[in-house]
Design a protein around this motif. Structure first.
Motif, PDB file in Angstrom:
ATOM      1  N   THR A 176       0.813  -1.202   0.000  1.00  0.00           N
ATOM      2  CA  THR A 176       0.000   0.000   0.000  1.00  0.00           C
ATOM      3  C   THR A 176       0.857   1.267   0.000  1.00  0.00           C
ATOM      4  O   THR A 176       1.790   1.389   0.780  1.00  0.00           O
ATOM      5  N   HIS A 232       6.143   6.139  -5.932  1.00  0.00           N
ATOM      6  CA  HIS A 232       5.986   4.869  -5.228  1.00  0.00           C
ATOM      7  C   HIS A 232       6.354   4.976  -3.763  1.00  0.00           C
ATOM      8  O   HIS A 232       7.107   4.160  -3.238  1.00  0.00           O
ATOM      9  N   ARG A 250       5.975   4.212  -0.336  1.00  0.00           N
ATOM     10  CA  ARG A 250       5.329   3.331   0.638  1.00  0.00           C
ATOM     11  C   ARG A 250       5.083   4.099   1.927  1.00  0.00           C
ATOM     12  O   ARG A 250       5.788   5.050   2.235  1.00  0.00           O
ATOM     13  N   ALA A 251       4.107   3.629   2.707  1.00  0.00           N
ATOM     14  CA  ALA A 251       3.799   4.265   3.978  1.00  0.00           C
ATOM     15  C   ALA A 251       5.017   4.242   4.904  1.00  0.00           C
ATOM     16  O   ALA A 251       5.705   3.238   5.000  1.00  0.00           O
TER      17      ALA A 251
END
Lengths: 379, 379
Positions: free
Chosen positions: B202, B214, B216-217
């Motif tokens: 996610t 891109h 990411r968390a």
């Protein structure tokens, strides 16, 4: 003179080891498998081809990743390719005068190799072109099997998070919950604990589904009197953890029936097999001997026919790395390997038990990185 | 006579299409890429090699998967291999008298091809052995680009779950939360909604991190006044969804500064580009033309230099499938394709915006499978 950070030196050392490993067969190496690229230069993006040649390292990527690559790939020159990265890498290889470049045939597809060869110019001549790329096998993967101190520290942290999650789940799980609710809680807590992602799809298999070695969580409600197997891992700083525990949902374990061993007997046998395999871990011992240590305990109890997979595998930047701990594997364990030990017994349609630790191979044996209890637990 | 279920007939039809597609080049086909195996026979395990030859289909797997394969692979004969599945498959191919078998060079590594050739017996002679395996390319992947009615239904459900998750998140997100807490909540709710897993890691990228396509968390706290980009998907019955929305965290969007476009202007331009690309979708139109429809809107606004990736991709059993919607791609869209449309603008160090829908190519245009609002939202 530019100063190079500790990180840059670490990558240089790793790159040097790869070149020494392939030295007899090739002048340099083209690396396309992304975990290998990350290992060798630090770049974490999803498009990168690394070329190692003498003391030089070049990373070919695209415009999305230029800034990220320049930050991450310490000590490596970043080239923003307008053609596919691997094509520009091959053009560079030719221009640099390399005549023989290694590649990893276990990670390069037939079609990629075709593209690599097609990227060479006609000037080279058919013979030079067909001799340019030499399959040097999994040279980087073999190197990655031995973890350095920094990698062990990260794996230790990832494993510890796994253990904390298991402790939490013991207080959370109740009969009547679905397997998916259990997986969801576990994954949510993993996020809160700082996991970048799970190492693989979480396995939560209850009742007769515990007899499936790879039973992903379903919407099945967890019943009393059966087993619940949880196999999961978290990724921390790129490194994966992996552990399995099997607990009993209470209401008295089922005892031996006609043709079916008792639940408690199977659990005890799997646990003894798992501990026997851990005790067998030592540098110089073969992977097959560790597998046999587990298998022979199950054989004594007439359960080896239900142990349908291998005993374990290496773990690191990828969830499945070498060595492979399976029957007849002659590869010798070495200090610094991090491996799983995970025998299991699966009685189709009845129940299954698997117990798994991550262990570090040390000079004197095995250090368990996932020290959560393996005692029989009834929830 | 055995009766064959609807499922079995569906697999037979798909298998027949593959054989017709490779018919000119080979007598049969060896399929090793697991999503292709699943598509062609229903088997979902992690070790399986499928052989298609005339009207026969054989699935080679190992003991862990025998029972599962017999349930899942309706209409396909299951062989439990004691050697590696692909080796036994090649031995069977030779024994069946096949002289020329197709394989997918985009999915077969150089080393796997070596093993396939080594599995053939010396009796065959060097010439017959070297001629046995013919690279027929991504024959199955090309077939999978066109979804049948059943697949569209599953993709529709997966996309709908994505939309429901987005709605939920609008009520959940507040400034001060970490990106990881947002990702954790989203993934937890996905589980509760029946997702087998997420389609990919996610992406939750806030503030200047929204400029990373891109991102990411991370444990970064979400600030006021910036963007928050969420790119996520769920897997339902094996099929992946994919959507992106970018919301503003309020406190008035930043207006145009020196050299930097305003936040609202960029958002409006990306949205117009995304809708222009959707409007361009029609059978017979090329993938490159759809990409250009988005890119030309951004060009008009001087933002095309910040759109550093392609406009979209097919989605199905895998998150990235054909067709690829990028500049100059000449592949024509066909009814039944399910693709993403996801232009974005990324101002390094400043902010970024991406908006993505999943759409079905229909006879008359595009049906949006992810109808969540794309209007400017301030939380």
């Amino acid at each position: 003179m530019t100063e190079m950070s500790d990180l840059g030196l670490m990558y240089k050392r790793r790159q040097g080891k790869v070149l020494r490993r392939v030295g007899g067969a090739a002048e340099g190496m083209l690396v396309t498998h992304l975990p290998d690229v990350r290992y060798l230069c630090g770049f974490m993006g999803s498009n990168g081809t690394l070329v190692l040649f003498r003391s030089r390292a070049l990373l070919f990527t695209d415009g999305r990743y230029t800034a990220q690559a320049e930050t991450e790939a310490v000590g490596t020159r970043v080239v923003t390719a307008s053609k596919p990265a691997v094509v520009e890498a091959c053009e560079w290889i030719e221009a640099a005068g390399i005549m023989c470049c290694g590649f990893d045939g276990t990670r390069t597809t037939v079609s990629e190799l075709g593209k690599m060869q097609a990227a060479l110019s006609k000037k080279l001549g058919a013979r030079a072109r067909s001799g340019m790329f030499v399959d040097v096998g999994a040279a980087v993967a073999r190197l990655r099997e031995i973890k350095d101190a920094g990698e062990v520290e990260v794996l230790r942290r990832a494993a510890r998070v796994g253990c904390e999650l298991f402790e939490h789940m013991l207080g959370f799980i109740e009969a009547g919950m679905t397997e998916m609710a259990v997986a969801g809680e576990l994954e949510y807590r993993a996020r809160l604990a700082g996991a970048e992602s799970m190492s693989f799809e979480t396995i939560v298999a209850s009742g007769d589904r515990s007899a499936m070695p790879h039973g992903r969580a379903t919407d099945r409600k967890i019943q009393r009197r059966g087993f619940l197997t949880m196999d999961f891992g978290v990724v921390i700083d790129g490194y994966a953890s992996d552990m399995t525990r099997t607990v009993h949902m209470g209401g008295a374990p089922r005892s031996k029936g006609k043709g079916v061993p008792g639940q408690r007997e199977v659990y005890d046998s799997v646990l003894e097999a798992q501990e026997a395999a851990i005790s067998a871990v030592l540098p110089g011992v073969t992977a097959g001997e560790v597998d046999e240590a587990a298998r022979s305990v199950l054989r004594r109890d007439g359960l080896d026919g239900y142990f349908t997979h291998s005993t374990g595998h290496g773990v690191g930047l990828e969830i499945h790395e070498g060595p492979r701990l399976a029957a007849k594997q002659t590869q010798k364990l070495e200090a610094g390997m991090v491996i799983t030990i995970e025998p299991g017994v699966y009685l189709p349609g009845e129940f299954g038990v698997r117990i798994e630790d991550m262990v570090l191979v040390t000079a004197t044996g095995a250090e368990i990185l996932t020290p959560s209890t393996k005692a029989w637990i009834e929830l």
